[in-house]
Scaffold this motif. Sequence first.
Motif, PDB file in Angstrom:
ATOM      1  N   UNK A   1       0.863  -1.612   0.011  1.00 27.66           N
ATOM      2  CA  UNK A   1       0.550  -0.081   0.008  1.00 27.66           C
ATOM      3  C   UNK A   1       0.343   0.968  -0.109  1.00 27.66           C
ATOM      4  N   UNK A   2       1.046   1.705  -1.018  1.00 29.60           N
ATOM      5  CA  UNK A   2       1.613   2.628  -1.142  1.00 29.60           C
ATOM      6  C   UNK A   2       1.336   4.421  -0.638  1.00 29.60           C
ATOM      7  N   UNK A   3       0.391   3.957  -0.227  1.00 28.08           N
ATOM      8  CA  UNK A   3      -0.261   5.874   1.081  1.00 28.08           C
ATOM      9  C   UNK A   3       0.220   5.182   1.878  1.00 28.08           C
ATOM     10  N   UNK A   4      -0.221   4.412   2.781  1.00 28.19           N
ATOM     11  CA  UNK A   4       0.332   3.578   4.103  1.00 28.19           C
ATOM     12  C   UNK A   4       1.842   3.183   3.712  1.00 28.19           C
ATOM     13  N   UNK A   5       2.931   3.254   3.271  1.00 26.69           N
ATOM     14  CA  UNK A   5       4.371   3.266   3.201  1.00 26.69           C
ATOM     15  C   UNK A   5       4.490   4.595   3.626  1.00 26.69           C
ATOM     16  N   UNK A   6       4.263   5.609   2.880  1.00 27.88           N
ATOM     17  CA  UNK A   6       4.342   7.193   2.986  1.00 27.88           C
ATOM     18  C   UNK A   6       4.287   7.510   4.190  1.00 27.88           C
ATOM     19  N   UNK A   7       3.219   7.396   4.395  1.00 30.67           N
ATOM     20  CA  UNK A   7       2.853   7.880   5.634  1.00 30.67           C
ATOM     21  C   UNK A   7       3.956   7.263   7.386  1.00 30.67           C
ATOM     22  N   UNK A   8       4.182   5.961   6.423  1.00 31.14           N
ATOM     23  CA  UNK A   8       5.049   5.196   8.002  1.00 31.14           C
ATOM     24  C   UNK A   8       6.511   5.525   7.017  1.00 31.14           C
ATOM     25  N   UNK A   9       6.919   5.971   6.167  1.00 33.65           N
ATOM     26  CA  UNK A   9       8.064   6.091   6.081  1.00 33.65           C
ATOM     27  C   UNK A   9       7.954   8.155   6.533  1.00 33.65           C
ATOM     28  N   UNK A  10       7.563   9.119   6.512  1.00 34.30           N
ATOM     29  CA  UNK A  10       7.496   9.628   7.263  1.00 34.30           C
ATOM     30  C   UNK A  10       7.719   9.740   8.745  1.00 34.30           C
ATOM     31  N   UNK A  11       6.588   9.087   9.644  1.00 36.81           N
ATOM     32  CA  UNK A  11       6.559   8.560  10.780  1.00 36.81           C
ATOM     33  C   UNK A  11       8.380   8.189  10.648  1.00 36.81           C
TER      34      UNK A  11
ATOM     35  N   UNK B   1      10.755   8.184  -4.809  1.00 36.22           N
ATOM     36  CA  UNK B   1       9.561   8.447  -5.352  1.00 36.22           C
ATOM     37  C   UNK B   1       8.847   7.094  -6.237  1.00 36.22           C
ATOM     38  N   UNK B   2      10.491   6.815  -6.606  1.00 33.01           N
ATOM     39  CA  UNK B   2       9.510   5.713  -7.616  1.00 33.01           C
ATOM     40  C   UNK B   2       9.730   4.492  -6.993  1.00 33.01           C
ATOM     41  N   UNK B   3      10.086   3.926  -6.285  1.00 33.42           N
ATOM     42  CA  UNK B   3       9.802   2.866  -5.460  1.00 33.42           C
ATOM     43  C   UNK B   3       8.785   3.483  -4.683  1.00 33.42           C
ATOM     44  N   UNK B   4       7.870   4.154  -4.411  1.00 36.57           N
ATOM     45  CA  UNK B   4       6.322   4.231  -3.619  1.00 36.57           C
ATOM     46  C   UNK B   4       5.959   4.150  -5.245  1.00 36.57           C
ATOM     47  N   UNK B   5       5.539   4.841  -6.139  1.00 29.48           N
ATOM     48  CA  UNK B   5       5.212   3.802  -7.561  1.00 29.48           C
ATOM     49  C   UNK B   5       4.944   3.263  -8.074  1.00 29.48           C
ATOM     50  N   UNK B   6       6.438   1.999  -7.672  1.00 32.15           N
ATOM     51  CA  UNK B   6       6.695   0.653  -7.798  1.00 32.15           C
ATOM     52  C   UNK B   6       5.353  -0.200  -6.844  1.00 32.15           C
ATOM     53  N   UNK B   7       5.396   0.297  -5.829  1.00 36.04           N
ATOM     54  CA  UNK B   7       4.531  -0.723  -5.280  1.00 36.04           C
ATOM     55  C   UNK B   7       2.804  -0.780  -5.292  1.00 36.04           C
ATOM     56  N   UNK B   8       2.673   0.832  -6.533  1.00 36.67           N
ATOM     57  CA  UNK B   8       1.473   0.090  -6.889  1.00 36.67           C
ATOM     58  C   UNK B   8       1.130  -1.044  -7.816  1.00 36.67           C
ATOM     59  N   UNK B   9       1.976  -1.144  -8.095  1.00 37.43           N
ATOM     60  CA  UNK B   9       2.034  -1.856  -9.517  1.00 37.43           C
ATOM     61  C   UNK B   9       2.602  -3.373  -8.756  1.00 37.43           C
TER      62      UNK B   9
END
Length: 357
Positions: free
Chosen positions: A278-288, A305-313
Amino acid sequence: MPAASPWWTPDVHADRRGFLIGRNRIQAALRTFFAARDFIEVDTATLQVSPGNEAHLHAFATQAINHDGSRVPLYLHTSPEFACKKLLAAGEERIACFAHVYRNRERGPLHHPEFTMLEWYRAGETYDALMRDCADILSLAAETAQAKQFTYRGAKADPYLEPERITVAEAFERFAGIDLTASIDRNGETDRDRLAGSVRNAGLRVAHDDTWADLFSRVIVEKVEPNLGFGRATILYEYPVAEAALARPTPHDARVAERFELYACGVELANAFGELTDASEQRRRFGMEMAEKSRVYGETYPLDEDFLKALDIMPEASGSALGFDRLVMLATGASRIDQVIWAPVAETSDRQRGNRP
């Protein structure tokens, strides 16, 4: 006291050579192990836009200089994880990687600034499969090194026995008398004050500025880890979600995540996840994680950011990172990590640079 001879002197090399030949044999055996299970061995770039986003890992930084003279920050990766997951997103299903990785502020009998990480990923499979992989890898390493047991600083473990499995909550109760789940609500949110009271009752220090994560780590280091991996290996699993930034929650309990660590002779060998996609959840956790890094160390690392995009697929997958040098240490009986590294990183103290204090 005279300084120790460098690793490249013939007498020191002769003392280390048996460990190093053992290293090569174990690595060759593991390559055969993964190939027989239809894994593709991949090779990832060391330079990355982000070294990883765990609060307490420290990276080596550098710069890329473009044709126009502009400079772009880059880092030596602390793990090949981001690149490996991009390969899963690209369509690979089973991959393995022997990667040189780099971690600053780390040097000691079990730590080295540059070391070898063995990572492997299984798309569409659970992290239970990784637990079985770990058991097979331990026995294969021992068999290859012709070792009847793993040893480290007087501790022993039988690598041919099935590892013991214990949840983090069970370990807190057994070794510290702490009900860890009482400080975690059903959504995974943590209660610092409740855990602090339990930690005090267990006889451990609690500082006024300790966070829940600080207290969790103190119990792990002082009460739990000293009891793991003796007689046989131990798999410590179901970490709290707050301590598993890259793992998905378990299906049966949202408070804990699909994360496990493997121990033998009290030494941490591997860290594995049912991977979060889940890219949005991963972004939130990285932020923490980066907020905590900023609080403790006054620095942060950029997101990939490419890593977070890759999580979507990226498909559902499980992955494990194993400290290959440590595995070799236990299998060959070496007492320090630099004994199993062919060419250790130079020491960097003022004295060894020839500078005066």
